[in-house]
Scaffold this motif. Structure first.
Motif, mmCIF file in Angstrom:
data_model
loop_
_atom_site.group_PDB
_atom_site.id
_atom_site.type_symbol
_atom_site.label_atom_id
_atom_site.label_comp_id
_atom_site.label_asym_id
_atom_site.label_seq_id
_atom_site.Cartn_x
_atom_site.Cartn_y
_atom_site.Cartn_z
ATOM 1 N N ARG A 137 0.830 -1.213 0.000
ATOM 2 C CA ARG A 137 0.000 0.000 0.000
ATOM 3 C C ARG A 137 0.864 1.262 0.000
ATOM 4 N NH1 ARG A 137 -3.424 -3.283 3.243
ATOM 5 N NH2 ARG A 137 -2.355 -2.603 5.143
ATOM 6 N N THR A 138 2.028 1.195 0.633
ATOM 7 C CA THR A 138 2.935 2.343 0.623
ATOM 8 C C THR A 138 3.448 2.619 -0.783
ATOM 9 O OG1 THR A 138 3.630 1.908 2.899
ATOM 10 C CG2 THR A 138 5.080 3.275 1.547
ATOM 11 N N LYS A 139 3.830 1.552 -1.498
ATOM 12 C CA LYS A 139 4.287 1.726 -2.879
ATOM 13 C C LYS A 139 3.174 2.290 -3.759
ATOM 14 C CE LYS A 139 7.779 -1.954 -2.760
ATOM 15 N NZ LYS A 139 8.212 -3.263 -3.352
ATOM 16 N N GLN A 140 1.940 1.797 -3.513
ATOM 17 C CA GLN A 140 0.811 2.291 -4.288
ATOM 18 C C GLN A 140 0.568 3.784 -4.018
ATOM 19 O OE1 GLN A 140 -2.852 0.288 -3.430
ATOM 20 N NE2 GLN A 140 -3.944 1.187 -5.162
ATOM 21 N N ALA A 141 0.704 4.169 -2.779
ATOM 22 C CA ALA A 141 0.511 5.567 -2.413
ATOM 23 C C ALA A 141 1.602 6.451 -3.013
ATOM 24 C CB ALA A 141 0.496 5.713 -0.893
ATOM 25 N N LEU A 142 2.835 5.957 -3.021
ATOM 26 C CA LEU A 142 3.928 6.726 -3.625
ATOM 27 C C LEU A 142 3.712 6.882 -5.127
ATOM 28 C CD1 LEU A 142 6.987 5.187 -1.720
ATOM 29 C CD2 LEU A 142 6.059 7.504 -1.469
ATOM 30 N N ALA A 143 3.188 5.827 -5.775
ATOM 31 C CA ALA A 143 2.890 5.920 -7.198
ATOM 32 C C ALA A 143 1.793 6.946 -7.465
ATOM 33 C CB ALA A 143 2.485 4.551 -7.739
ATOM 34 N N SER A 144 0.824 7.018 -6.573
ATOM 35 C CA SER A 144 -0.242 8.010 -6.716
ATOM 36 C C SER A 144 0.307 9.426 -6.587
ATOM 37 C CB SER A 144 -1.328 7.774 -5.659
ATOM 38 O OG SER A 144 -1.932 6.505 -5.834
ATOM 39 N N VAL A 145 1.287 9.611 -5.697
ATOM 40 C CA VAL A 145 1.928 10.922 -5.559
ATOM 41 C C VAL A 145 2.674 11.292 -6.835
ATOM 42 C CG1 VAL A 145 3.755 12.199 -4.358
ATOM 43 C CG2 VAL A 145 2.086 10.877 -3.063
ATOM 44 N N ALA A 146 3.415 10.339 -7.397
ATOM 45 C CA ALA A 146 4.153 10.600 -8.637
ATOM 46 C C ALA A 146 3.191 10.953 -9.769
ATOM 47 C CB ALA A 146 4.998 9.384 -9.005
ATOM 48 N N GLN A 147 2.058 10.250 -9.830
ATOM 49 C CA GLN A 147 1.072 10.537 -10.870
ATOM 50 C C GLN A 147 0.457 11.919 -10.667
ATOM 51 O OE1 GLN A 147 -2.299 7.897 -10.894
ATOM 52 N NE2 GLN A 147 -2.850 8.401 -13.004
ATOM 53 N N ALA A 148 0.165 12.268 -9.428
ATOM 54 C CA ALA A 148 -0.413 13.586 -9.144
ATOM 55 C C ALA A 148 0.571 14.706 -9.465
ATOM 56 C CB ALA A 148 -0.834 13.650 -7.676
ATOM 57 N N LYS A 149 1.848 14.486 -9.178
ATOM 58 C CA LYS A 149 2.862 15.487 -9.513
ATOM 59 C C LYS A 149 2.973 15.663 -11.024
ATOM 60 C CE LYS A 149 5.853 15.112 -5.447
ATOM 61 N NZ LYS A 149 7.220 14.758 -4.955
ATOM 62 N N GLU A 150 2.897 14.542 -11.753
ATOM 63 C CA GLU A 150 2.963 14.614 -13.210
ATOM 64 C C GLU A 150 1.775 15.402 -13.766
ATOM 65 O OE1 GLU A 150 4.284 14.040 -17.097
ATOM 66 O OE2 GLU A 150 5.321 13.743 -15.175
ATOM 67 N N LEU A 151 0.581 15.161 -13.221
ATOM 68 C CA LEU A 151 -0.597 15.910 -13.666
ATOM 69 C C LEU A 151 -0.469 17.395 -13.335
ATOM 70 C CD1 LEU A 151 -3.462 13.413 -12.679
ATOM 71 C CD2 LEU A 151 -2.634 13.973 -14.973
ATOM 72 N N LEU A 152 0.125 17.691 -12.191
ATOM 73 C CA LEU A 152 0.320 19.088 -11.820
ATOM 74 C C LEU A 152 1.321 19.763 -12.749
ATOM 75 C CD1 LEU A 152 -0.242 21.424 -9.889
ATOM 76 C CD2 LEU A 152 1.578 20.534 -8.399
#
Length: 346
Positions: A137-152
């Protein structure tokens, strides 16, 4: 031609009294032989920039025909939604890390008890599964952060290369969706030349060892060894071949070289022996050219036929041969000659 006859007679009479000038002896030298072709400038890097995220356009600093440096912001979207997603993703990472730490401690305690024989093997397996799930779940959450940063980051569109804007498809305040075209532009640093060559010129062009681009103002841009691409098929109408030459990467806007403009390409195809003469040694009277030539009997004004070699020199086609001695500065010699002649007449 009266002026030429008068100068010839005067030179023979007063040559012994004219002040000495600098002289140069002509000799044959090897000079490149060029194949000149009219060519058109084309842009290699030309692209349409599209939106990768959704949002309302709040900044559009460049318009059609504006020069844009590489990396400059060309479109900016509203980013409140993307920032909210990033904060949500970062909160998820914090929660996952907390849960991972808790399951890690639990696994450590269960391992210690299992080694003492106080808990069953099933309890250890469950603790290990919980720890692994928390780590996932931690890896999944980190991937979500990377995706959100890319969208930003996608809410700010930057120029992929320096160039000019050709077309603008959006306006301020419009809502853009992923895939919507925003701007179209081309690079002024990644250019090529395109032209036609005849079948007779084909072999010489393929063996060319150097190339020059001659500008309309007479300036020469050295291109070095040309990177030529010649189509393997001739056109049906003119039986000519399409030739393309990729220009070295540079800012050609300083030379007023833009896509679509006509230029003159020179390809070195051979070398030839020529009599080179500096322009300073030539006197021009309309279309008639002449030089001061030193002969055993005196100095005469010799008419010559010339061909331009470069901005500073010409090639002697007729009127002189190798070994001829001429004044290096024809204007200065003529001035001294006139002064001396007036002094003698007085």
């Amino acid at each position: 031609m009266k002026w030429l006859s008068r100068f010839l007679l005067a030179a023979l009479v007063y040559t012994s009294q004219v002040a000495a000038a600098e002289w140069l002896m002509l000799s044959e030298e090897a000079a490149p032989q060029w194949l000149e072709l009219p060519v058109t400038v084309e842009a290699i890097a030309a692209s349409t920039v599209s939106a990768q995220t959704s949002g309302r356009i709040i900044e559009l600093p460049y318009d059609v025909n504006d020069l844009v440096p590489q990396g400059a912001v060309i479109v900016r979207f509203s980013d409140s939604e993307q920032r909210a997603r990033l904060q949500q993703a970062e909160a998820g990472v914090a929660e996952a890390l907390s849960r991972q730490g808790e399951t890690g401690k639990e696994l450590h305690r269960v391992k210690a008890l299992n080694e003492q024989g106080l808990v069953a093997k099933a309890a250890l397996d469950q603790a290990m599964a919980n720890a692994a799930a928390a780590e996932a779940r931690t890896k999944q959450a980190l991937a979500s952060v990377a995706q959100a940063k890319e969208l930003l980051e996608q809410t700010v569109v930057r120029a992929p290369y320096s160039g000019i804007v050709q077309q603008r498809f959006v306006e301020l305040g419009e809502l853009a969706m992923p895939g919507k075209a925003l701007l179209r532009g081309l690079s002024l640093e990644h250019l090529r030349l395109s032209g036609q060559i005849t079948q007779r010129q084909l072999a010489a062009a393929q063996q060319s060892s150097a190339a020059q681009l001659q500008l309309s103002d007479g300036r020469i841009i050295e291109l070095g060894e040309p990177k030529l691409t010649i189509a393997p098929e001739a056109s049906n109408g003119g039986h000519s071949y399409l030739l393309r030459l990729t220009l070295p990467e540079a800012d050609y806007s300083q030379y007023s070289i833009y896509p679509g403009s006509w230029q003159r390409l020179k390809l070195q195809v051979a070398t030839q022996s020529v009599l080179r003469l500096p322009l300073s040694a030539v006197i021009w009277r309309g279309e008639v050219s002449a030089v001061w030539q030193k002969l055993p009997e005196g100095v005469v004004l010799q008419q010559v036929r010339l061909q331009q070699l470069d901005v500073n020199s010409v090639r002697v086609l007729s009127g002189l041969t190798a070994g001829a001695v001429v004044a290096a500065d024809a204007t200065a010699y003529a001035s001294r000659f006139s002064q001396q002649r007036r002094a003698v007449q007085e």
